[in-house]
Design a protein around this motif. Structure first.
Motif, PDB file in Angstrom:
ATOM      1  N   TYR A   1       0.830  -1.206   0.000  1.00 20.83           N
ATOM      2  CA  TYR A   1       0.000   0.000   0.000  1.00 20.83           C
ATOM      3  C   TYR A   1       0.867   1.260   0.000  1.00 20.83           C
ATOM      4  N   ARG A   2       1.922   1.257   0.790  1.00 18.12           N
ATOM      5  CA  ARG A   2       2.803   2.418   0.837  1.00 18.12           C
ATOM      6  C   ARG A   2       3.442   2.652  -0.533  1.00 18.12           C
ATOM      7  N   TYR A   3       3.915   1.573  -1.164  1.00 16.94           N
ATOM      8  CA  TYR A   3       4.533   1.705  -2.482  1.00 16.94           C
ATOM      9  C   TYR A   3       3.528   2.274  -3.482  1.00 16.94           C
ATOM     10  N   TRP A   4       2.328   1.738  -3.490  1.00 16.03           N
ATOM     11  CA  TRP A   4       1.319   2.179  -4.443  1.00 16.03           C
ATOM     12  C   TRP A   4       0.970   3.656  -4.239  1.00 16.03           C
ATOM     13  N   CYS A   5       0.811   4.057  -3.001  1.00 14.04           N
ATOM     14  CA  CYS A   5       0.478   5.466  -2.728  1.00 14.04           C
ATOM     15  C   CYS A   5       1.614   6.402  -3.130  1.00 14.04           C
TER      16      CYS A   5
ATOM     17  N   TRP B   1      -7.050  12.264  -2.248  1.00 10.39           N
ATOM     18  CA  TRP B   1      -8.373  12.107  -2.844  1.00 10.39           C
ATOM     19  C   TRP B   1      -8.385  11.110  -3.997  1.00 10.39           C
ATOM     20  N   ASN B   2      -7.242  10.616  -4.407  1.00  9.64           N
ATOM     21  CA  ASN B   2      -7.162   9.724  -5.557  1.00  9.64           C
ATOM     22  C   ASN B   2      -7.910   8.416  -5.267  1.00  9.64           C
ATOM     23  N   PRO B   3      -8.919   8.067  -6.062  1.00  2.20           N
ATOM     24  CA  PRO B   3      -9.679   6.839  -5.793  1.00  2.20           C
ATOM     25  C   PRO B   3      -8.835   5.567  -5.905  1.00  2.20           C
ATOM     26  N   LEU B   4      -7.728   5.614  -6.662  1.00  2.00           N
ATOM     27  CA  LEU B   4      -6.868   4.446  -6.780  1.00  2.00           C
ATOM     28  C   LEU B   4      -6.210   4.111  -5.443  1.00  2.00           C
TER      29      LEU B   4
END
Length: 319
Positions: A263-267, A275-278
């Motif tokens: 999750y940290r990598y993706w963010c 606010w990014n829905p992804l």
């Protein structure tokens, strides 16, 4: 305030060769073979083992192995990134070789990596070909993960069932490179990677917000964003007994940091805006997957990835 040393002058003051940095945690079964494999290299200037409070005598084994090996004890399990960063700060050679304790470095591999790094001006990371003990390629030279890689990653059932599908082929970029010529990829495993210290000075060391997984993908991403290349040199070979320090398969101790790191990598790299829905979609999917694995672990049911496979990868984002 102390005067800042110009980067070129600082580089000249550094010693040539390699500082080897090894993070250990309950690594007594592997660390001696690992240290033996790097001890004979003329390129090694220092070897630093940073121990995350192992309770199996790892630090004592290292201390009794070779007087030239520095042991740094963290006092608690601080995670891979923080321990490696501590080790990086202990040396002054022009290159740092981050190495897992469950590895055996092939003869001449360090010299091959160092020679390539000094010859290739854009080299930000130079990695060997990682192999299983039986000689199979671990396929750790990869493209940066996308949502599709969650279904077609290194150990996924779909990759096992359809090994030649285009999504797996794209993600497992190193699989197409069967020869000895060096090739550029997006990222490589942190189990064995050479990084010039000047690159670390510019980009920064590992992100200590990652505890165990994904810090290597993040580091390679940041290094590539700075304009450097990530290279794999197949003639340099390292055997990696993958999972040797943490056990094979999923346990609560690995499920949580894996998914938090994903999750940290993706963010950081795909959805930095709150606010990014992804960002929220990834969080929900990863939390659901982690919960499923934790339930299976508690019930004693079969889990994914019990043993390493030659051509497969985890779920999104995959390891």
């Amino acid at each position: 305030m102390a005067a800042r040393i110009p980067a070129d002058d600082l580089e000249q003051r550094r010693t040539t060769g390699i500082d080897v940095v090894i993070c250990t945690y309950r690594s007594s079964a592997h660390i001696q073979a690992c240290l033996d494999s790097v001890r004979g290299s003329a390129s090694v200037r220092t070897t630093t083992v940073v121990d995350n409070a192992s309770d199996d005598g790892t630090a004592d084994l290292v201390a009794g192995h070779d007087a030239s090996v520095r042991v740094v004890q963290m006092g608690s399990n601080t995670g891979f990134a923080r321990a490696v960063n501590r080790g990086i700060g202990c040396g002054s050679a022009r290159h740092v070789f981050v190495l897992n304790p469950d590895t055996v470095v092939g003869e001449g591999a360090l010299e091959t990596l160092l020679e390539f790094a000094e010859r290739q001006s854009d080299a930000g990371v130079v990695a060997p070909r990682l192999l299983y003990g039986d000689g199979r390629d671990q396929l750790t030279a990869r493209a940066f993960p996308t949502p599709a890689a969650g279904l077609f990653g290194r150990r996924s059932p779909l990759t096992r069932l359809l090994p030649n599908n285009r999504w797996s082929a794209r993600y497992l970029a190193g699989r197409r490179r069967t020869g000895d010529e060096p090739f550029a990829v997006d990222w490589v495993s942190g189990a064995a990677m050479l990084v010039p210290r000047r690159v670390i000075d510019e980009v920064g060391a590992l992100d200590e917000g990652f505890f165990l997984f994904w810090e290597d993908a993040d580091w390679c991403h940041r290094i590539k964003d700075a304009g450097y290349a990530v290279w794999c040199v197949p003639t340099a070979r390292v055997v990696h007994h993958e999972g040797g320090s943490r056990g094979f398969g999923w346990t609560p101790a690995t499920i949580r940091p894996f998914h938090r790191g994903a999750y940290r990598y993706w963010c950081k790299h795909h959805a930095p805006q709150l606010w990014n829905p992804l960002r929220w979609t990834a969080g929900i999917l990863l939390a659901a997957r982690a919960a499923l694995l934790l339930v299976r672990s508690k019930l004693g049911g079969p889990l994914l990835d019990r043993r390493p496979e030659p051509a497969s990868g985890g779920s999104f984002p995959p390891s």
